[in-house]
Write a protein that holds these residues in place. Structure first.
Motif, PDB file in Angstrom:
ATOM      1  N   PHE A   1      -2.957  -7.288  -6.713  1.00  8.47           N
ATOM      2  CA  PHE A   1      -3.265  -6.102  -5.917  1.00  8.47           C
ATOM      3  C   PHE A   1      -3.359  -6.496  -4.446  1.00  8.47           C
ATOM      4  N   ASP A   2      -2.511  -5.888  -3.618  1.00  7.83           N
ATOM      5  CA  ASP A   2      -2.457  -6.250  -2.191  1.00  7.83           C
ATOM      6  C   ASP A   2      -1.900  -5.056  -1.421  1.00  7.83           C
ATOM      7  N   ILE A   3      -2.772  -4.305  -0.762  1.00  8.70           N
ATOM      8  CA  ILE A   3      -2.345  -3.124  -0.026  1.00  8.70           C
ATOM      9  C   ILE A   3      -2.764  -3.236   1.429  1.00  8.70           C
ATOM     10  N   THR A   4      -1.850  -2.871   2.326  1.00 12.21           N
ATOM     11  CA  THR A   4      -2.105  -2.888   3.761  1.00 12.21           C
ATOM     12  C   THR A   4      -1.717  -1.541   4.342  1.00 12.21           C
ATOM     13  N   TYR A   5      -2.539  -1.032   5.251  1.00 12.89           N
ATOM     14  CA  TYR A   5      -2.305   0.258   5.873  1.00 12.89           C
ATOM     15  C   TYR A   5      -1.754   0.067   7.286  1.00 12.89           C
TER      16      TYR A   5
END
Length: 489
Positions: A122-126
């Motif tokens: 899991f790896d999310i960037t905005y």
């Protein structure tokens, strides 16, 4: 998802089955499981609570066995449900600038049904470079008294964001594509697979800025929550892509209208593509277009806070900004000034302008802000004035002016998977021609928005204890929006 620099807020869902509707209510904690298919529903309705000062809309949910209470932000601009881990530094290292995970966090060691299904995946960037990283896991997910078993979620072990999200976008925008190159059934898809709804679609009604509740209705529309015609427009695909990833639509034209006239705002951005994003508190337009909007209302940009601000009294002006979609004959949404002046913070006296033509007046942030590149985002300051249907099967958006504070309801479910949006007709001659004209030099509408032609100088222009609170709020309130390509088809 992109929150205001000064913002975070609330939603809630609870559970009661009525005929063919399963309604979620914040006070009710017990109810039937989603996996009990003997009681089939065709729509799932969620009640949204609005904390206007902080902005945004959050769901009160429970995760794990026994259930752990967490409040998560509803976000049409991303696609993963994720929760902050109780061990994450953002939750444990509390300071004056970091209040910790005040909306709740998840301790996986205390859940007997927790299963880690993807360590480090899991790896999310905005778009503002805020992020959350950790594992994918499966566990029971409770909304009010309703439970989804084994829902796949992200666990934020290393996060710069103190609250988790409920992403309800396309599966092709899931963070897992960046790590495992695969997708999984997210919450809207699971609701359809469990036969709670007939198709992967939902409608959003946020109501006005002062309203305490709105709703998200999975699998249907409510014909009493909008006025006039419900008009369908196409969702745009990213260039060179065969898949849909975000709710990107053509923003054909933006106009400013006051008692003194109407001006069409211009931009050099060419075709203007905007994303309808409930996770964004404000509305972000191209730099040149936003600056024209500021000129219209006499807004001033403050370098320290990174915001265009206005006197709060502008709420009382009889004027609005109009947003037209998908060509000159497409749907048009008017956003009044009452929806575009937001309080800077909660508690204590508001900061005031200490100089200039607005001297002595309370300071509000303006609901239209600037950004230098795509994606341009139509957030809550726009969405409150619109009833929006998101159809993820037919790749269409239906939109109509909202019916503010409606107390009536008439829920119409989608007939089947892939069925057309109920009561909606397609906009004719949809195009990608971009804004049709420019303001020129007159700005005839401007004098109707403001009593002074010159905006107040904003260098050290705030006075009062509120200014200190605003500065601290900026230090720990985060921005976000799932990263996406710039071009659309």
């Amino acid at each position: 998802m992109k929150a205001s620099p000064l913002a975070t807020a609330g939603i809630a869902l609870a559970s009661a089955a009525q005929a063919q509707v399963v309604q979620f209510d914040i006070e009710k904690r017990d109810g039937p499981l989603l996996r009990d298919l003997s009681r089939r529903a065709t729509t799932v309705n969620g009640v949204l609570s609005n904390q206007q000062v902080q902005g945004g809309y959050f769901l009160n949910v429970e995760v794990g066995t026994p259930p752990q209470n967490i409040t998560l932000q509803l976000d049409t601009g991303s696609s993963d449900v994720w929760v902050p881990a109780s061990s994450a530094a953002i939750c444990t290292e509390v300071s004056q600038r970091n209040p910790g995970c005040t909306f709740g966090s998840f301790n996986s060691d205390k859940s007997s049904t927790f299963v880690d299904v993807g360590q480090g995946d899991f790896d999310i960037t905005y778009v503002d470079n805020t992020f959350s990283k950790g594992d994918y896991f499966q566990d029971d997910f409770h909304i009010g008294g309703v439970t989804v078993s084994n829902l796949t979620m992200g666990l934020g072990l290393d996060s710069s964001i103190a609250n988790g999200l409920i992403g309800v976008g396309y599966v092709n925008d899931e963070a897992s594509l960046g790590t495992t190159r695969s997708t999984y059934p997210n919450l809207p898809v699971v609701l359809q697979k469990e036969k709670l709804i007939n198709t992967v679609a939902y409608s959003l009604w946020l109501n006005d800025l002062d309203a305490s509740t709105g709703s998200i209705l999975f699998g249907g529309i409510d014909t009493e929550k909008y006025e006039g015609d419900l008009t369908k427009i196409n969702i745009l695909r990213a260039d060179n892509s065969n898949v849909f990833t975000e709710f990107a639509v053509e923003l054909y034209e933006v106009q400013a209208t006051s008692p003194s006239g109407t001006d069409t705002l211009s931009t050099n951005a060419g075709t203007l593509v905007a994303v309808l994003d409930s996770g964004t508190t404000l509305t972000y337009l191209p730099q040149d277009m936003a600056e024209e909007a500021w000129k219209e209302v006499g807004a001033s940009y403050n370098e320290e806070f990174g915001l265009a601000v206005v006197p709060c009294s502008i709420r009382n002006i009889n004027g609005h900004f109009s947003f037209t979609f998908a060509g000159p004959q497409g749907p048009k949404i008017n956003v009044s000034m009452a929806e575009l002046a937001l309080d800077l913070f909660s508690g204590g006296p508001a900061p005031k302008f200490s100089s200039g033509p607005n001297q002595g007046q309370s300071v509000c942030e303006f609901g239209i802000q600037n950004t230098t590149g795509a994606p341009y985002l139509l957030g809550d300051t726009f969405l409150r004035s619109a009833f929006v249907v998101y159809d993820l099967v037919n790749n269409e958006i239906a939109i109509a002016p909202t019916s503010f504070n409606s107390t009536k309801t008439n829920v119409v479910a989608f007939a089947s998977s892939g069925a057309p949006i109920p009561s909606a007709t397609s906009a004719p001659n949809q195009s990608k021609s971009g804004p049709s004209s420019s303001t020129g030099s007159g700005l005839s509408a401007a004098s109707g928005f403001q009593s002074n032609d010159n905006a107040a100088p904003l260098t050290s222009a705030f006075s009062g204890p509120g200014a200190i609170v605003v500065g601290l709020t900026l230090g720990y309130t985060l921005l976000g929006s799932a990263i996406f390509g710039i071009g659309w088809l």
